[in-house]
Design an enzyme around this catalytic site. Structure first.
Site: not given
Ligand code: 4NP
Length: 163
Positions: A10, A16, A128
């Site tokens: 992800c 995720r 997300d």
């Molecule tokens: P993930 O969620 O892709 O599901 O781990 C996110 C975690 C952090 C960030 C964006 C999405 N971020 O911009 O830091």
């Protein structure tokens, strides 16, 4: 004997994909297939490298019995495209980003969309949850449980794993 190596990807590798890894490991263990498959996860960005998964994600997951233990890391294209049999992503932006990192048509063929393994839910991506409320984390778990069931079926029907 390990027959299949799966990498879940992800954006940040703190919500995720580490949860996909934990849910899949749990389901494989329950089915007695955990010795045939290895799961790992990684992020497109390295912003959270070295960190535990997001506390909110871990809290929601543990309520359903999933311990999200993996430590965030960034995708390492030269190693990951060589090592893994399937690279399974959460949304279409992840596909675009990984397609840019892949060095050949063969490497691009390793990329799969997690939502394409869905059975019950009619989502084309795993949304997300990072900037949302608690409903987003529950939705991630609902969708990942469903897609992991479908992924297990896919691996079995394609003779990648056997009971
Ligand atoms: P993930 O969620 O892709 O599901 O781990 C996110 C975690 C952090 C960030 C964006 C999405 N971020 O911009 O830091």
């Amino acid at each position: 004997m390990i027959e299949k190596k799966l990498l879940f990807v992800c954006l940040g590798n703190i919500c995720r994909s580490p949860t996909a890894e934990a849910v899949m490991n749990w389901k494989l263990k329950k089915a007695g297939l955990n010795h045939q498959v290895v799961c790992d996860s990684a992020g497109i960005i390295g912003y959270h490298s070295g960190e535990q998964a997001d506390m909110r994600m871990r809290k929601h997951a543990i309520k359903r019995g999933y311990e999200v233990t993996s430590i965030s890391r960034k995708v390492k294209p030269s190693i990951d495209f060589e090592h893994f049999d399937m690279i399974i992503v959460m949304d279409d932006q992840n596909i675009k980003d990984l397609n840019m990192l892949a060095r050949s048509v063969e490497e691009r063929k390793l990329i799969f969309r997690m939502a394409d393994f869905r059975i019950q839910f009619n989502y084309d991506h795993i949304p997300d949850p990072y900037y949302g409320d608690q409903n987003g984390f529950e939705l991630v778990l609902d969708l990942l449980e469903d897609a992991c069931d479908g992924l297990m079926e896919h691996l079995e029907t394609h003779n990648q794993i056997s009971k």
